[in-house]
Design a protein around this motif. Structure first.
Motif: not given
Length: 528
Positions: A238-258
């Motif tokens: 079900f993976a979808r592209p990150a939405g608007k306003g989401v910061l680019v994480s160096r560890m996207p499998d572990h962290l998402k920030a917005e």
């Protein structure tokens, strides 16, 4: 790559001698190292040792590998402990799945179930079977009853965890830790948009190309392999592209920030990292890019990983000092004494190795004590180095939070933090885990070690080696089975499931605003 479940052969080829070895090693593992054995016997009236001995006696009657693996999994499942499991390493990247996900929400006090997501590029068999339709039946069984039946077959330690795992198993199953479905397809009854009822038949598929995840079978990780695998399967489907306003994480499998309005939001998907310091550093980096007047940390669905990573984050989220990590203790047996004696300087077992536990286990031969004294696993110095976030913090949990994530949630709450739960408790896995291969390595210098290598790449076993006890406000309480109980609850809504948790996030920001006002009032009174 996917294929029909009809053509799938689950299990690994074992000789009669190998089956006997596996059972004997399981008996040693449970009898010599399993810290929760007295608790599980009392809470669930089960005796895994007797079941293993009976299986050993009946091995000549078992001719099929699938039957053998099923019986071993059933014995381990009966203790309701996702740390203590029997698994098949050959199927670490294999899953059985339906091309959609079913999730639950609450409406007027009643739990309902809907199709929340479809697999990428899946075309439903009927136009009326679409995202958001309410599920009414499953293979002819009312959906609530079907989930309850599925839940009873899981290793969930409390009712909330069993429901969450049972619901997940309806549509996604990790074949390293559970058998494939007996049925080749499911009949799903649902309510149509015009209020009518319809039904579709959908085949199970076997996924053999889950992205390789070497960490998922890493011996020293404190995580639920089932919860961790469920997240992997859902990301694959079900993976979808990150939405608007989401910061680019160096560890996207572990962290998402917005940003959530004037507040900050960080989702921690997993603590399963090779280097705990890397996750802490990335968390700090993202935190500095977000608003500083309020933070929501969402750990729903986080199956755990490195306890050190979770407990080192707590200092960033609360101004309470000093931060004390949770304490751990062994069950007193000749084998745990031997382990601590041989590994007393091993830093992977604690900041001072296993030496702190050694003397109390030695004394138990005279006192008859069941458990050792308790000591820290995470170094307290590492938990008191960083400056805390200046604004109020709220943590969101659910019943799929497990192990290292519960160490994090419990520690945060024990030091005054507030938790918003979408379930009444977390998964209930309060232990430090070790794999059979770990224990074999720990005792390999002992000439009288009873541990033997299991058939390579065919069978694996893990055990809860040390149990945790809480500190601070909840000092002395257990996490095992009971989980971490949130300070307040949010019933998931249909809109949450279909619209990126909008009601949950609104509820969280309202609570955060209340915390900010309370903090401001206290600060003003202190100045007066």
């Amino acid at each position: 790559m996917s294929r029909s479940s009809k053509a799938f052969a689950w299990g690994t080829s074992l000789t009669p001698e190998q089956r006997m070895l596996v059972v004997d090693q399981a008996i040693l593992l449970i009898e010599g190292f399993y810290v929760h054995l007295p608790l599980k016997r009392a809470m669930y009236a089960v005796d895994p040792l007797q079941r293993l001995r009976l299986l050993r006696h009946r091995l000549p009657d078992i001719k099929d590998d699938r039957d053998f693996h099923q019986e071993m999994m059933d014995i381990f499942t009966a203790v309701r402990d996702q740390h203590t499991i029997y698994y098949l390493p050959a199927f670490a990247n294999t899953a059985a799945a339906l091309p959609f996900s079913v999730e639950a929400f609450v409406e007027n006090g009643t739990r309902k179930y809907i199709v929340s997501k479809f697999k990428n590029r899946f075309n439903p068999p009927k136009p009326s079977f679409c995202q958001g339709v309410e599920i009414m039946s499953w293979n002819g069984v009312p959906i609530a009853r079907a989930v309850l039946t599925s839940a009873a077959q899981t290793p969930g330690a409390n009712s909330e965890a069993r429901h969450a795992l049972g619901l997940g198993r309806l549509t996604q199953r990790a074949l390293s830790v559970m058998p494939p479905p007996d049925e080749q397809w499911v009949h799903v009854g649902y309510k149509t948009a015009d209020g009518g009822h319809d039904e579709v038949r959908i085949d199970w598929e076997i996924i053999t190309e889950l992205p390789d995840d070497h960490r998922a079978s890493a011996a020293s990780r404190s995580l639920s392999l089932e919860t961790h695998s469920l997240r992997r399967i859902r990301r694959f489907q079900f993976a979808r592209p990150a939405g608007k306003g989401v910061l680019v994480s160096r560890m996207p499998d572990h962290l998402k920030a917005e940003k959530l309005g004037k507040f900050a939001y960080i989702r921690i998907y997993s603590f399963d990292v090779d280097k705990p310091g890397a996750l802490v550093s990335e968390f700090i980096r993202l935190l500095k890019l977000l608003p500083q007047n309020g933070l929501i940390v969402d750990v729903r669905g986080n199956g755990g990983g490195r306890i050190w990573a979770g407990e080192r984050l707590i200092q960033l989220l609360t101004g309470a000092r000093p931060i004390e990590p949770e304490r751990l203790y062994f069950i007193n047996t000749p084998l745990t004494f031997r382990l601590c004696e041989l590994q007393k300087a091993n830093p992977s077992l604690g900041p001072k190795g296993a030496k702190p536990w050694l003397e109390s286990i030695r004394r138990s031969a005279e006192t008859g004590a069941t458990y050792s004294a308790s000591f820290h696993y995470t170094d307290p110095k590492a938990c008191n180095k960083e400056k805390s976030y200046p604004g109020p913090v709220l943590v969101i949990t659910d019943a799929l939070c497990y192990s290292a994530t519960e160490f994090f949630a419990a520690g945060f709450q024990d030091h005054g933090g507030m938790i918003l739960g979408v379930d009444r408790a977390t998964g209930g896995g309060g232990a430090n885990v070790r794999d059979h291969t770990d224990l074999l390595e720990y005792l390999n210098t002992a000439p009288d070690s009873p541990l033997r290598r299991l058939p390579k790449n065919k069978v694996g076993m893990r055990v809860a080696l040390r149990r945790s006890v809480r500190v601070g406000r909840e000092v002395g309480n257990e996490v095992e089975d009971f989980g971490v109980v949130p300070n307040c609850l949010h019933d998931m809504t249909c809109s949450d499931l279909l619209n990126n948790n909008e009601d949950l996030k609104r509820h969280a920001t309202e609570l955060l605003a209340d915390l900010a006002r309370t903090r401001s009032q206290r600060s003003r009174k202190s100045r007066e």
